[in-house]
Design an enzyme around this catalytic site. Structure first.
Site, PDB file in Angstrom:
ATOM      1  N   LYS A  14      45.952  -9.931 128.850  1.00 41.45           N
ATOM      2  CA  LYS A  14      46.519 -10.953 129.172  1.00 41.45           C
ATOM      3  C   LYS A  14      45.806 -12.209 128.768  1.00 41.45           C
ATOM      4  O   LYS A  14      45.755 -13.177 129.529  1.00 41.45           O
ATOM      5  CB  LYS A  14      46.792 -10.991 130.571  1.00 41.45           C
ATOM      6  CG  LYS A  14      47.711  -9.724 131.069  1.00 41.45           C
ATOM      7  CD  LYS A  14      48.740  -8.972 130.032  1.00 41.45           C
ATOM      8  CE  LYS A  14      49.775  -9.732 129.761  1.00 41.45           C
ATOM      9  NZ  LYS A  14      50.725  -8.955 128.871  1.00 41.45           N
ATOM     10  N   TRP A  72      48.967 -13.631 120.484  1.00 42.45           N
ATOM     11  CA  TRP A  72      48.826 -14.825 119.814  1.00 42.45           C
ATOM     12  C   TRP A  72      47.532 -14.840 118.782  1.00 42.45           C
ATOM     13  O   TRP A  72      47.886 -15.191 117.702  1.00 42.45           O
ATOM     14  CB  TRP A  72      48.535 -15.868 120.728  1.00 42.45           C
ATOM     15  CG  TRP A  72      48.479 -17.350 120.266  1.00 42.45           C
ATOM     16  CD1 TRP A  72      49.115 -17.791 118.978  1.00 42.45           C
ATOM     17  CD2 TRP A  72      48.038 -18.567 121.017  1.00 42.45           C
ATOM     18  NE1 TRP A  72      48.947 -19.101 118.836  1.00 42.45           N
ATOM     19  CE2 TRP A  72      48.422 -19.723 120.062  1.00 42.45           C
ATOM     20  CE3 TRP A  72      47.312 -18.776 121.802  1.00 42.45           C
ATOM     21  CZ2 TRP A  72      47.652 -20.859 120.420  1.00 42.45           C
ATOM     22  CZ3 TRP A  72      46.790 -20.286 122.109  1.00 42.45           C
ATOM     23  CH2 TRP A  72      47.236 -21.033 121.483  1.00 42.45           C
ATOM     24  N   HIS A  78      40.640  -3.598 123.931  1.00 41.52           N
ATOM     25  CA  HIS A  78      40.401  -4.208 125.005  1.00 41.52           C
ATOM     26  C   HIS A  78      39.249  -3.534 125.357  1.00 41.52           C
ATOM     27  O   HIS A  78      38.319  -3.665 126.599  1.00 41.52           O
ATOM     28  CB  HIS A  78      41.563  -4.121 125.911  1.00 41.52           C
ATOM     29  CG  HIS A  78      42.859  -4.726 125.794  1.00 41.52           C
ATOM     30  ND1 HIS A  78      42.662  -6.079 125.686  1.00 41.52           N
ATOM     31  CD2 HIS A  78      44.149  -4.622 125.937  1.00 41.52           C
ATOM     32  CE1 HIS A  78      44.018  -6.460 125.336  1.00 41.52           C
ATOM     33  NE2 HIS A  78      44.752  -5.619 125.609  1.00 41.52           N
TER      34      HIS A  78
HETATM   35  P1  PAP Z   1      48.476  -8.000 126.384  1.00 42.66           P
HETATM   36  O1  PAP Z   1      47.185  -7.846 127.053  1.00 42.66           O
HETATM   37  O2  PAP Z   1      49.495  -7.301 126.894  1.00 42.66           O
HETATM   38  O3  PAP Z   1      48.271  -7.742 124.786  1.00 42.66           O
HETATM   39  P2  PAP Z   1      48.259 -10.892 125.801  1.00 42.66           P
HETATM   40  O4  PAP Z   1      48.873 -10.983 124.386  1.00 42.66           O
HETATM   41  O5  PAP Z   1      46.774 -10.760 125.646  1.00 42.66           O
HETATM   42  O6  PAP Z   1      48.618  -9.487 126.567  1.00 42.66           O
HETATM   43  O7  PAP Z   1      48.601 -11.982 126.749  1.00 42.66           O
HETATM   44  C1  PAP Z   1      49.872 -12.540 127.160  1.00 42.66           C
HETATM   45  C2  PAP Z   1      49.847 -13.775 127.561  1.00 42.66           C
HETATM   46  O8  PAP Z   1      49.627 -14.574 126.363  1.00 42.66           O
HETATM   47  C3  PAP Z   1      51.062 -14.207 128.050  1.00 42.66           C
HETATM   48  O9  PAP Z   1      50.552 -15.155 129.123  1.00 42.66           O
HETATM   49  P3  PAP Z   1      51.415 -15.627 130.191  1.00 42.66           P
HETATM   50  O10 PAP Z   1      51.986 -14.477 131.122  1.00 42.66           O
HETATM   51  O11 PAP Z   1      50.690 -16.621 131.178  1.00 42.66           O
HETATM   52  O12 PAP Z   1      52.614 -16.517 129.758  1.00 42.66           O
HETATM   53  C4  PAP Z   1      52.051 -14.763 127.027  1.00 42.66           C
HETATM   54  O13 PAP Z   1      53.041 -15.590 127.541  1.00 42.66           O
HETATM   55  C5  PAP Z   1      50.875 -15.577 126.380  1.00 42.66           C
HETATM   56  N1  PAP Z   1      51.208 -15.651 124.794  1.00 42.66           N
HETATM   57  C6  PAP Z   1      51.955 -14.961 123.871  1.00 42.66           C
HETATM   58  N2  PAP Z   1      52.125 -15.491 122.872  1.00 42.66           N
HETATM   59  C7  PAP Z   1      51.804 -16.637 122.946  1.00 42.66           C
HETATM   60  C8  PAP Z   1      51.600 -17.864 121.971  1.00 42.66           C
HETATM   61  N3  PAP Z   1      51.948 -17.797 120.607  1.00 42.66           N
HETATM   62  N4  PAP Z   1      50.838 -18.945 122.275  1.00 42.66           N
HETATM   63  C9  PAP Z   1      50.200 -18.856 123.667  1.00 42.66           C
HETATM   64  N5  PAP Z   1      50.422 -17.977 124.515  1.00 42.66           N
HETATM   65  C10 PAP Z   1      51.172 -16.885 124.169  1.00 42.66           C
END
Ligand code: PAP
Length: 332
Positions: A79, A84, A143
């Site tokens: 997270k 991104w 991770h």
């Molecule tokens: P994962 O560990 O399941 O791979 P990960 O991608 O690390 O998750 O993190 C998800 C977070 O990145 C989410 O944050 P939030 O819950 O606070 O909203 C998600 O919304 C955010 N996220 C995904 N895509 C982008 C992006 N293009 N720009 C900025 N934040 C993003």
């Protein structure tokens, strides 16, 4: 023809698998455990916590993954914005192959599919993928915490990009994410904020403790800056263009003066923005590992924690960070 006393290679493999299964069960029964998030328990192995399937895949990755010197590894705690970073790094490294931005692979594929996780995807479910046939540079994500990285990776000297995010935002994002997954994957009720907070603070979240995870790669980035680039989600949000250039330099694909003049940096930033990725059909309706891809796109903001954390929770997270980093960690 084989005589009845001879053992076929298939039978041998099955025997090895059974033996591994037995060894794994034994290992699990010897490890500290705690109530899990999307599995009934998480287990502590070499100081960090995993669901059983993550741990099994991690061990398979240790046994089989052969890193190359020119591999590129994207690393984070869950997270922190991994999806991104994957999109940005993929777009940078492959920009010569995909010049038509109306037909870019990121428009039809979730970034998790384009840059797969070693332990959550490639080595999941006992698979041993054929990664040797992939052309260099290969790009993977993980991770896995620094102390538990497979030796093959640390010895390869490959480049790693670590993405760090504030623990308060990571916690809220993690809690929200897990409560979406729990009913689907575990059939369990949601975890209350207070209980989740205790689990996160004690480190019993998948790939946690958060602080030790961050610290491991932070220290490595100071020791070997040519091998580990340490980025922060908040910095990317603040000034994406300059960090994209740093990232491109580090990945060995710097932007030329001409590309900069033509707006390539901004093009990639736009393609990978939260608004752009989260509005794509593949990221709204497509699925990964039994869940729809929209779970990876919630708000994508800095500071959403103010809407959830109580003053005492904020104080506790701040003092935990101060205590654990003790002046030798990044500012988060
Ligand atoms: P994962 O560990 O399941 O791979 P990960 O991608 O690390 O998750 O993190 C998800 C977070 O990145 C989410 O944050 P939030 O819950 O606070 O909203 C998600 O919304 C955010 N996220 C995904 N895509 C982008 C992006 N293009 N720009 C900025 N934040 C993003």
């Amino acid at each position: 023809m084989m005589s009845s006393s001879e053992i076929s290679s298939e039978e041998l493999l099955q025997g090895e698998e059974k033996e591994r299964g037995r060894e794994f069960k034994q290992l699990l029964s010897s490890l500290p455990k705690h109530k899990g998030w999307k599995s009934s328990h998480v287990f502590q192995y070499q100081g960090f916590w995993y669901s059983p399937d993550q741990l099994q895949a991690l061990l398979a990755c240790h046994r089989h993954f052969e890193a190359r010197h020119n591999d590129l590894l994207l690393i984070s705690t869950p997270k922190s914005g991994t999806v991104w970073l994957k999109a940005l790094a993929f777009a940078i490294v492959n920009r010569m192959h995909y010049t038509d931005y109306h037909r870019h692979p990121l428009l039809t594929n979730n970034p998790h599919h384009l840059v797969p996780f070693l332990e959550l995807s490639l080595y999941a479910n006992g698979q041993v993928p054929d990664l040797a046939s992939l052309p260099s540079p290969r790009m993977f994500a993980t991770h896995i915490p620094r102390p538990t990285l497979p030796e093959s990776i640390t010895e390869s000297g490959c480049r790693m990009v670590y993405l760090c995010r504030s623990p308060k935002d990571v916690f809220i994002s993690f809690w929200k994410f897990m409560n979406k997954l729990r009913p689907i994957l575990l059939g369990g009720p949601p975890i209350a904020l207070e209980e989740a907070f205790e689990m996160f603070c004690m480190g019993a979240s998948e790939f946690g403790p958060y602080w030790e995870h961050v610290l491991g790669y932070w220290k490595e980035s100071l020791r070997r800056p040519e091998r580990v680039l340490f980025l922060k989600y908040e910095d990317l949000k603040g000034d994406l263009s300059s960090h994209l250039k740093r990232l491109a330099d580090f990945l060995g694909h710097p932007f030329s003066v001409e590309e900069e003049r033509e707006g390539m940096v901004e093009k990639i930033a736009k393609l990978c923005s939260f608004e752009s990725l989260s509005s794509l059909e593949v990221n709204k309706k497509g699925t990964s590992h039994r869940v729809t891809n929209d779970v990876f796109f919630r708000k994508g903001e800095v500071g959403d924690w103010v809407n959830y954390l109580s003053p005492s929770m904020i104080e506790r997270l701040d003092s935990l960070t101060q205590e654990k980093f003790d002046g030798s960690g990044p500012s988060v």
